[in-house]
Design a protein around this motif. Structure first.
Motif, PDB file in Angstrom:
ATOM      1  N   ARG A  53      14.612 -12.483  13.547  1.00  0.00           N
ATOM      2  CA  ARG A  53      15.639 -11.030  12.837  1.00  0.00           C
ATOM      3  C   ARG A  53      15.349 -11.164  11.568  1.00  0.00           C
ATOM      4  N   LEU A  54      14.968 -12.563  10.629  1.00  0.00           N
ATOM      5  CA  LEU A  54      14.291 -12.539   9.204  1.00  0.00           C
ATOM      6  C   LEU A  54      12.894 -12.187   9.680  1.00  0.00           C
ATOM      7  N   MET A  55      12.487 -12.518  10.467  1.00  0.00           N
ATOM      8  CA  MET A  55      10.939 -12.967  10.649  1.00  0.00           C
ATOM      9  C   MET A  55      10.488 -11.283  10.576  1.00  0.00           C
ATOM     10  N   GLU A  56      11.988 -10.206  11.339  1.00  0.00           N
ATOM     11  CA  GLU A  56      10.969  -8.779  11.463  1.00  0.00           C
ATOM     12  C   GLU A  56      11.383  -8.320  10.672  1.00  0.00           C
ATOM     13  N   GLU A  57      12.816  -9.154   9.495  1.00  0.00           N
ATOM     14  CA  GLU A  57      13.229  -8.008   8.233  1.00  0.00           C
ATOM     15  C   GLU A  57      11.411  -8.162   7.552  1.00  0.00           C
ATOM     16  N   ALA A  73       8.958  -8.822   7.965  1.00  0.00           N
ATOM     17  CA  ALA A  73       7.482  -7.843   8.314  1.00  0.00           C
ATOM     18  C   ALA A  73       8.239  -6.445   7.812  1.00  0.00           C
ATOM     19  N   ALA A  74       9.278  -5.696   8.260  1.00  0.00           N
ATOM     20  CA  ALA A  74       9.642  -4.586   7.946  1.00  0.00           C
ATOM     21  C   ALA A  74       9.441  -4.323   6.254  1.00  0.00           C
ATOM     22  N   ARG A  75       9.848  -5.458   5.259  1.00  0.00           N
ATOM     23  CA  ARG A  75       9.973  -5.044   4.160  1.00  0.00           C
ATOM     24  C   ARG A  75       8.543  -5.185   4.108  1.00  0.00           C
ATOM     25  N   GLU A  76       7.725  -6.556   4.704  1.00  0.00           N
ATOM     26  CA  GLU A  76       6.064  -6.078   3.789  1.00  0.00           C
ATOM     27  C   GLU A  76       5.443  -4.642   4.053  1.00  0.00           C
ATOM     28  N   LYS A  77       5.882  -4.584   5.476  1.00  0.00           N
ATOM     29  CA  LYS A  77       5.424  -3.090   5.867  1.00  0.00           C
ATOM     30  C   LYS A  77       5.851  -1.732   5.100  1.00  0.00           C
ATOM     31  N   GLU A  78       6.674  -2.073   4.687  1.00  0.00           N
ATOM     32  CA  GLU A  78       7.571  -0.972   3.785  1.00  0.00           C
ATOM     33  C   GLU A  78       6.693  -0.854   2.212  1.00  0.00           C
ATOM     34  N   GLU A  79       6.668  -2.089   1.766  1.00  0.00           N
ATOM     35  CA  GLU A  79       6.453  -2.439   0.512  1.00  0.00           C
ATOM     36  C   GLU A  79       4.540  -1.793   0.605  1.00  0.00           C
ATOM     37  N   ALA A  80       3.798  -1.828   1.150  1.00  0.00           N
ATOM     38  CA  ALA A  80       2.508  -1.590   1.623  1.00  0.00           C
ATOM     39  C   ALA A  80       2.431  -0.353   2.064  1.00  0.00           C
ATOM     40  N   ALA A  81       3.495   0.396   2.910  1.00  0.00           N
ATOM     41  CA  ALA A  81       3.541   2.101   2.592  1.00  0.00           C
ATOM     42  C   ALA A  81       3.697   2.262   1.460  1.00  0.00           C
ATOM     43  N   ARG A  82       4.618   1.870   0.581  1.00  0.00           N
ATOM     44  CA  ARG A  82       4.864   2.218  -0.715  1.00  0.00           C
ATOM     45  C   ARG A  82       3.288   2.076  -1.811  1.00  0.00           C
ATOM     46  N   ALA A  83       3.270   0.780  -1.566  1.00  0.00           N
ATOM     47  CA  ALA A  83       1.796   0.313  -2.168  1.00  0.00           C
ATOM     48  C   ALA A  83       0.689   1.455  -2.005  1.00  0.00           C
ATOM     49  N   GLU A  84       0.709   1.955  -0.794  1.00  0.00           N
ATOM     50  CA  GLU A  84      -0.315   2.651  -0.484  1.00  0.00           C
ATOM     51  C   GLU A  84      -0.235   4.397  -1.021  1.00  0.00           C
ATOM     52  N   GLN A  85       1.010   4.750  -1.032  1.00  0.00           N
ATOM     53  CA  GLN A  85       1.541   5.509  -1.349  1.00  0.00           C
ATOM     54  C   GLN A  85       0.975   5.602  -3.078  1.00  0.00           C
ATOM     55  N   GLN A  86       1.318   4.841  -3.734  1.00  0.00           N
ATOM     56  CA  GLN A  86       1.099   4.669  -4.616  1.00  0.00           C
ATOM     57  C   GLN A  86       0.225   5.182  -5.365  1.00  0.00           C
ATOM     58  N   ARG A  87      -0.687   4.229  -4.438  1.00  0.00           N
ATOM     59  CA  ARG A  87      -1.997   4.036  -4.575  1.00  0.00           C
ATOM     60  C   ARG A  87      -3.073   5.612  -4.252  1.00  0.00           C
ATOM     61  N   ARG A  88      -2.787   6.443  -3.735  1.00  0.00           N
ATOM     62  CA  ARG A  88      -2.917   7.998  -3.325  1.00  0.00           C
ATOM     63  C   ARG A  88      -2.265   9.016  -4.375  1.00  0.00           C
ATOM     64  N   GLU A  89      -1.448   8.747  -4.963  1.00  0.00           N
ATOM     65  CA  GLU A  89      -0.439   8.966  -6.260  1.00  0.00           C
ATOM     66  C   GLU A  89      -1.854   8.987  -6.932  1.00  0.00           C
ATOM     67  N   ASP A  90      -1.488   7.439  -7.654  1.00  0.00           N
ATOM     68  CA  ASP A  90      -3.136   7.529  -9.034  1.00  0.00           C
ATOM     69  C   ASP A  90      -4.126   7.837  -8.629  1.00  0.00           C
ATOM     70  N   GLU A  91      -4.757   8.253  -6.992  1.00  0.00           N
ATOM     71  CA  GLU A  91      -6.243   8.779  -7.054  1.00  0.00           C
ATOM     72  C   GLU A  91      -6.124  10.194  -7.309  1.00  0.00           C
ATOM     73  N   GLU A  92      -4.992  10.696  -6.695  1.00  0.00           N
ATOM     74  CA  GLU A  92      -4.853  12.079  -7.128  1.00  0.00           C
ATOM     75  C   GLU A  92      -5.168  12.011  -8.284  1.00  0.00           C
ATOM     76  N   ARG A  93      -4.104  11.719  -9.142  1.00  0.00           N
ATOM     77  CA  ARG A  93      -3.847  11.579 -11.064  1.00  0.00           C
ATOM     78  C   ARG A  93      -4.779  11.599 -12.001  1.00  0.00           C
ATOM     79  N   ARG A  94      -5.667  10.570 -10.686  1.00  0.00           N
ATOM     80  CA  ARG A  94      -6.712  10.042 -11.604  1.00  0.00           C
ATOM     81  C   ARG A  94      -8.101  11.321 -11.184  1.00  0.00           C
ATOM     82  N   LYS A  95      -8.035  12.005 -10.019  1.00  0.00           N
ATOM     83  CA  LYS A  95      -8.945  13.146  -9.405  1.00  0.00           C
ATOM     84  C   LYS A  95      -8.235  14.063 -10.741  1.00  0.00           C
TER      85      LYS A  95
END
Length: 152
Positions: A51-55, A57-79
């Protein structure tokens, strides 16, 4: 020993054997219960780890999604910033071009004005020269006429 006594001894031995078997069975049961409890605790610990490993993994997936969203926002802002900079560069270039065209037009107008001024001066000089020539001619004719009259 008498026969009765031997029966008692046998009975006591039988009782002791049964007590030993019961004791052994109790030990076996306690051991099985202990092993079952340990197995249940181990299974619960393994389930908790899972359960802890799943949690995690879910946190890491969530963080990766947030990081990707932030990267996209940064890219859009830069553009957008690049587009704004490009638009400003183009506006500056257009402004410089308009200013250059305005200066060229002013210079052309100045040349035309100077050419017109030169033409007016030339015409004025020609007019004065004509008037002077006509005046001199008139004066010369008047002198000739005067001299002619004086001779007559």
């Amino acid at each position: 020993y008498s026969a009765g006594r031997r029966g008692v001894v046998r009975m006591q031995a039988a009782w002791r054997g049964m007590a030993a078997r019961r004791s052994y069975q109790r030990l076996l049961t306690q051991r099985q219960e202990r092993e079952a409890m340990e197995a249940a605790i181990a299974a619960a610990a393994e389930a908790e780890r899972g359960r802890l490993m799943e949690e995690q993994a879910a946190r890491e997936k969530e963080e990766a999604a947030r990081a990707e969203q932030q990267r996209r926002e940064d890219e859009e802002r830069r553009k957008k910033e690049e587009e704004q900079k490009e638009a400003m560069r183009q506006a500056e270039a257009a402004k410089r071009k308009a200013e250059q065209e305005r200066r060229q037009k002013e210079m052309e107008e100045e040349r035309c004005r100077k050419a017109e001024e030169e033409q007016r001066k030339k015409e004025e000089e020609e007019r004065r020269a004509r008037e002077d020539a006509e005046r001199r001619q008139r004066e010369a004719k008047e002198r000739e006429a005067k001299e002619k009259r004086e001779r007559e």
